[in-house]
Design a protein around this motif. Structure first.
Motif, PDB file in Angstrom:
ATOM      1  N   LEU A 186       0.923  -1.213   0.029  1.00  0.00           N
ATOM      2  CA  LEU A 186       0.039   0.004  -0.073  1.00  0.00           C
ATOM      3  C   LEU A 186       0.948   1.309  -0.026  1.00  0.00           C
ATOM      4  O   LEU A 186       0.360   2.110  -0.610  1.00  0.00           O
ATOM      5  N   ILE A 187       2.085   1.257   0.840  1.00  0.00           N
ATOM      6  CA  ILE A 187       2.857   2.366   0.815  1.00  0.00           C
ATOM      7  C   ILE A 187       3.689   2.307  -0.623  1.00  0.00           C
ATOM      8  O   ILE A 187       3.528   3.757  -1.053  1.00  0.00           O
ATOM      9  N   TYR A 188       3.852   1.494  -1.406  1.00  0.00           N
ATOM     10  CA  TYR A 188       4.435   1.632  -2.583  1.00  0.00           C
ATOM     11  C   TYR A 188       3.192   2.398  -3.573  1.00  0.00           C
ATOM     12  O   TYR A 188       3.527   3.194  -4.245  1.00  0.00           O
ATOM     13  N   ARG A 189       2.100   1.717  -3.315  1.00  0.00           N
ATOM     14  CA  ARG A 189       1.187   2.282  -4.270  1.00  0.00           C
ATOM     15  C   ARG A 189       0.658   3.759  -4.283  1.00  0.00           C
ATOM     16  O   ARG A 189       0.331   4.608  -4.965  1.00  0.00           O
ATOM     17  N   LYS A 190       0.666   4.058  -2.686  1.00  0.00           N
ATOM     18  CA  LYS A 190       0.593   5.464  -2.381  1.00  0.00           C
ATOM     19  C   LYS A 190       1.467   6.536  -3.063  1.00  0.00           C
ATOM     20  O   LYS A 190       1.056   7.517  -3.682  1.00  0.00           O
ATOM     21  N   LEU A 191       2.782   6.179  -2.836  1.00  0.00           N
ATOM     22  CA  LEU A 191       3.912   6.838  -3.280  1.00  0.00           C
ATOM     23  C   LEU A 191       3.813   7.054  -5.123  1.00  0.00           C
ATOM     24  O   LEU A 191       4.036   8.169  -5.522  1.00  0.00           O
ATOM     25  N   GLN A 192       3.530   5.932  -5.608  1.00  0.00           N
ATOM     26  CA  GLN A 192       3.184   5.889  -7.270  1.00  0.00           C
ATOM     27  C   GLN A 192       2.243   6.900  -7.528  1.00  0.00           C
ATOM     28  O   GLN A 192       2.090   7.647  -8.401  1.00  0.00           O
ATOM     29  N   GLU A 193       0.870   6.891  -6.623  1.00  0.00           N
ATOM     30  CA  GLU A 193      -0.073   7.816  -6.880  1.00  0.00           C
ATOM     31  C   GLU A 193       0.250   9.228  -6.844  1.00  0.00           C
ATOM     32  O   GLU A 193      -0.580  10.194  -7.272  1.00  0.00           O
ATOM     33  N   GLY A 195       3.184  10.324  -7.705  1.00  0.00           N
ATOM     34  CA  GLY A 195       3.859  10.719  -8.891  1.00  0.00           C
ATOM     35  C   GLY A 195       5.462  10.263  -8.513  1.00  0.00           C
ATOM     36  O   GLY A 195       6.156  10.406  -9.442  1.00  0.00           O
ATOM     37  N   ILE A 196       5.451   9.345  -7.485  1.00  0.00           N
ATOM     38  CA  ILE A 196       6.972   8.892  -7.423  1.00  0.00           C
ATOM     39  C   ILE A 196       7.092   7.385  -7.913  1.00  0.00           C
ATOM     40  O   ILE A 196       6.711   6.520  -7.293  1.00  0.00           O
ATOM     41  N   ASP A 197       7.450   7.355  -9.179  1.00  0.00           N
ATOM     42  CA  ASP A 197       7.368   5.890  -9.935  1.00  0.00           C
ATOM     43  C   ASP A 197       8.771   5.253 -10.305  1.00  0.00           C
ATOM     44  O   ASP A 197       8.650   4.566 -10.927  1.00  0.00           O
ATOM     45  N   ASP A 198       9.866   5.986  -9.655  1.00  0.00           N
ATOM     46  CA  ASP A 198      10.993   5.259  -9.910  1.00  0.00           C
ATOM     47  C   ASP A 198      11.617   4.674  -8.818  1.00  0.00           C
ATOM     48  O   ASP A 198      12.924   4.814  -8.484  1.00  0.00           O
ATOM     49  N   ILE A 199      10.833   4.152  -7.908  1.00  0.00           N
ATOM     50  CA  ILE A 199      11.108   3.487  -6.566  1.00  0.00           C
ATOM     51  C   ILE A 199      11.921   2.251  -6.837  1.00  0.00           C
ATOM     52  O   ILE A 199      11.721   1.338  -7.460  1.00  0.00           O
ATOM     53  N   LEU A 200      13.191   2.237  -6.263  1.00  0.00           N
ATOM     54  CA  LEU A 200      14.047   1.047  -6.197  1.00  0.00           C
ATOM     55  C   LEU A 200      13.657   0.181  -4.833  1.00  0.00           C
ATOM     56  O   LEU A 200      13.569  -1.053  -4.802  1.00  0.00           O
ATOM     57  N   ARG A 201      13.760   0.789  -3.650  1.00  0.00           N
ATOM     58  CA  ARG A 201      13.617   0.311  -2.385  1.00  0.00           C
ATOM     59  C   ARG A 201      12.924   1.343  -1.540  1.00  0.00           C
ATOM     60  O   ARG A 201      13.270   2.531  -1.465  1.00  0.00           O
ATOM     61  N   ILE A 202      12.223   0.889  -0.409  1.00  0.00           N
ATOM     62  CA  ILE A 202      11.815   1.827   0.598  1.00  0.00           C
ATOM     63  C   ILE A 202      12.077   1.257   2.080  1.00  0.00           C
ATOM     64  O   ILE A 202      12.077   0.168   2.237  1.00  0.00           O
ATOM     65  N   ASP A 203      12.709   2.362   2.513  1.00  0.00           N
ATOM     66  CA  ASP A 203      13.133   1.868   4.160  1.00  0.00           C
ATOM     67  C   ASP A 203      12.258   2.695   5.033  1.00  0.00           C
ATOM     68  O   ASP A 203      12.239   4.050   4.697  1.00  0.00           O
ATOM     69  N   LEU A 204      11.528   2.028   5.790  1.00  0.00           N
ATOM     70  CA  LEU A 204      10.857   2.730   6.811  1.00  0.00           C
ATOM     71  C   LEU A 204      11.647   3.626   7.863  1.00  0.00           C
ATOM     72  O   LEU A 204      12.667   3.121   8.122  1.00  0.00           O
ATOM     73  N   THR A 205      11.036   4.690   8.139  1.00  0.00           N
ATOM     74  CA  THR A 205      12.266   5.664   8.938  1.00  0.00           C
ATOM     75  C   THR A 205      11.479   5.623  10.544  1.00  0.00           C
ATOM     76  O   THR A 205      11.730   6.754  11.083  1.00  0.00           O
ATOM     77  N   GLY A 206      10.286   5.308  10.772  1.00  0.00           N
ATOM     78  CA  GLY A 206       9.546   5.220  11.807  1.00  0.00           C
ATOM     79  C   GLY A 206       8.228   4.883  11.964  1.00  0.00           C
ATOM     80  O   GLY A 206       7.906   4.539  10.817  1.00  0.00           O
TER      81      GLY A 206
END
Length: 206
Positions: A186-193, A195-206
């Motif tokens: 869901l986090i990936y999907r929200k970020l893509q919505e 406009g951030i569509d060049d995601i290689l990896r996501i690290d949670l910061t908290g």
């Protein structure tokens, strides 16, 4: 015959009844500090009303102008089963969601109307003098992105995004009500919505 209220103001029975009708909003026979302040200060101003209606819109997932159990299940259904009382069998997920809704559902019909939601926040509003702080309270409670200065939301999740070109940026997952750290897809999907569509990896910061 006259009665006296606190402070020594003389009132007839009829006048005392009229005062109670104005201040005693729940018909309990007593006047709480919230009821008193609500009667003195009146309703929320437009700025406060607008942010509360934004919160209501976040809850009304099926866009039918009401908030019901179906809406709450869409938001919290994935996570409510992990609540200790549900996991232990003390309560069902449905019971827990109904208890949650009772904060605003004054008539107990499991449907929260705009009027009920606004009424709840009118009571909250009388205890908060500053408009900026009231906005912050509502934004943070319902994970509403945006706000200026110290009204800016601070509860929406921030994540470290590694982009495909190697750049790293901290991004806000906007309007993330009901999304937890385990909802990576869901986090990936929200970020893509967003406009951030060049995601290689996501690290949670908290």
């Amino acid at each position: 015959y006259q009665r006296r209220v606190h402070g020594g103001v003389p009132l007839t029975d009829q006048e005392a009844s009229a005062v109670m009708r104005v201040f005693d909003r729940d018909g309990s026979g007593t006047i709480s500090i919230t009821e008193f302040l609500r009667s003195i200060r009146g309703e929320m101003n437009q700025r406060r009303r607008d942010i509360v209606l934004q919160a209501y819109t976040r809850l009304d997932k099926n866009k039918d102008e009401t908030v019901n159990m179906a809406d709450l299940k869409l938001i919290y259904g994935r996570n409510v089963t992990k609540h200790p009382e549900v996991a232990s069998g003390i309560k069902t997920a449905e019971q827990l969601l109904k208890e949650f809704a009772m904060c605003w559902d004054k008539d107990g019909d499991t449907i929260v109307t705009k009027a009920e939601f606004l009424d709840y926040y009118n009571d909250i509003s009388v205890g908060i003098d500053d408009d900026d702080y009231f906005e912050l309270v509502v934004r943070n409670a319902w994970h509403i992105s945006g706000g200026v200065g110290w009204s800016a939301n601070t509860t929406c999740r921030r994540v470290l995004v590694t982009h495909k070109d190697g750049r790293q940026t901290v991004e806000e997952v906007k309007d993330d009500l009901g999304i937890t750290s385990k909802d990576i897809d869901l986090i990936y999907r929200k970020l893509q919505e967003q406009g951030i569509d060049d995601i290689l990896r996501i690290d949670l910061t908290g």
